[in-house]
Design an enzyme around this catalytic site. Structure first.
Site, PDB file in Angstrom:
ATOM      1  N   ASP A 144     -48.552  19.248  23.753  1.00  0.00           N
ATOM      2  CA  ASP A 144     -49.012  19.025  25.125  1.00  0.00           C
ATOM      3  C   ASP A 144     -50.386  19.622  25.357  1.00  0.00           C
ATOM      4  O   ASP A 144     -50.856  20.472  24.585  1.00  0.00           O
ATOM      5  CB  ASP A 144     -48.005  19.595  26.117  1.00  0.00           C
ATOM      6  N   GLU A 154     -45.654  23.652  25.648  1.00  0.00           N
ATOM      7  CA  GLU A 154     -46.112  25.033  25.452  1.00  0.00           C
ATOM      8  C   GLU A 154     -46.970  25.496  26.609  1.00  0.00           C
ATOM      9  O   GLU A 154     -46.886  26.652  27.028  1.00  0.00           O
ATOM     10  CB  GLU A 154     -46.899  25.131  24.137  1.00  0.00           C
TER      11      GLU A 154
END
Length: 408
Positions: free
Chosen positions: A79, A172
């Site tokens: 991400d 994350e």
């Protein structure tokens, strides 16, 4: 190395911004789309045990040729941060000769007076944004570097290695990357996140982190007849923040100094909410910061009994140093690998967190290695291609050096 740039630029086309407001894992569909593409790529490379679960966790193994060598892991996240990340248009500045860099067709500039580190990259090839989005090197550079290293090791079976486990995680950037990490299918003795910044960074300390929400409920009446009855929650919120220590903020601290960070606020006369990040490396100082916030809320409530002032505190992650200190050989191996790749190690604390911080407390010690990037999470992000190449060389050297390590 000829596939590294192509691989990285291809990864940047995937929109993988995570969404903290969505409780589902992964929090955005684009992360699954990217994970499926990586699954296909890893399968075609010839990695073993390639597995993608419904939550977007992707794992695989590069089998070793040294049966007695320890199995290690390399981890990166898919991400990108909470900043515009759709339709990323990277620029490649070849053979950078100094000065400001114009981003895209607008007025946005990567100014050398603001980013003096640019002078360290004269003659190198810089990958920048076009000034409208972030780049996504955090952490697509890490993914590209890991898979390029794996491809190199596959092409050079004469290099000694133990089993190398590879893990790519979702979410994350919103603090959930380790929530559902499949340790049962990741039998590494220790691992490294490839999620650091500039060339040479090596980190095994990070902030203790908590988030705090201060919710102030007042009373809204017509301002023409408000005397004695209106309680403006925004006024109380402004007073509360004004009394926070101004020198203990991100923009005023560095190194091992902790801070309070007002990350977001929303308000009306009736209700205002302040969202703080609390950070400190030292356990006692971290506890003191949380206690200080509690005391300030209690004091504001005492001074304003007709308002309702509530505090919600949530611990996010802890300093991984305590978990890595008993295994310092894993830091020394990373340092030696950098030196073998002609990289000067820069051991420093992370003024943030990584998946590795939480994984370390889950039983997988996990320091952090550089990707080579700068100015993450914004439109001035850039990464030198030569730093990415050094990251690949470091990972290859790390695998080779680890193959000779045996527990004393």
């Amino acid at each position: 190395m000829d596939t590294l740039l192509e691989r990285f630029l291809r990864y940047l086309t995937f929109h993988t911004r995570s969404d903290a407001t969505n409780p589902v894992c992964p929090s955005s569909e684009g992360q699954l789309v990217f994970a499926r593409a990586l699954f296909d790529e890893m399968t075609q490379l010839g990695l073993a045990h390639v597995t993608l679960d419904e939550h977007g966790y992707l794992t695989a193994c590069l089998p070793g040729n040294q049966p007695d060598a320890p199995a290690i892991g390399l981890i990166a996240h898919m991400d990108t941060a909470d900043y515009e990340a759709e339709q990323v248009v990277p620029q490649l500045i070849e053979n950078y000769q100094g000065g400001d860099i114009c981003l895209g067709k607008g007025d946005e500039v990567l100014a050398i007076r603001q980013y003096r580190c640019l002078k360290n990259y004269l003659g190198q090839d810089l990958i920048t944004t076009d000034g409208t989005t972030l780049l996504g090197a955090d952490d697509k550079a890490g993914i590209a570097e890991i898979l390029t290293a794996a491809q190199y090791l596959l092409a050079h079976p004469e290099i000694p290695r133990g089993d190398l486990w590879i893990g790519f995680t979702p979410d994350e950037e919103i603090g959930r990357g380790a929530d559902l990490f499949p340790l049962e299918r990741f039998p590494a003795k220790w691992a490294y996140t490839v999620d650091g910044g500039e060339l040479g960074e090596l980190e095994y300390e990070n902030f203790n982190a908590a988030s705090a929400t201060v919710r102030i409920t007042g009373n809204n009446v017509h301002p023409g007849t408000a005397k004695g009855s209106m309680i403006n929650s925004q006024t109380l919120a402004a007073r509360f923040h004004a009394e926070m220590p101004p020198e203990q903020t991100p923009e005023c601290t560095a190194g091992y100094e902790g801070f309070f960070h007002l990350a977001r606020m929303e308000g009306t006369v009736e209700e205002t909410t302040l969202h703080y990040l609390i950070r400190d490396f030292d356990d006692d100082c971290f506890a003191a910061r949380k206690a200080q916030l509690k005391e300030r809320v209690a004091s504001l409530q005492l001074d304003n009994p007709k308002a309702r002032i509530e505090l919600t505190l949530t611990d996010n992650y802890r300093n991984m140093r305590s978990q890595i200190a008993p295994h310092m050989h894993i830091v020394e191996l990373a340092r030696a690998a950098m030196e073998a790749a002609d990289v000067v190690p820069k051991i420093k604390p992370i003024r943030g967190g990584t998946d590795g911080a939480r994984l370390s407390f889950m039983g997988l010690p996990c320091p952090n290695i550089f990707t080579g990037g700068h100015n993450f999470h914004g439109k001035h992000e850039f990464i030198p291609l030569q730093s990415m190449e050094k990251a690949v060389a470091t990972l290859v050297a790390l695998v080779q050096l680890t193959s000779a390590w045996r527990e004393q």
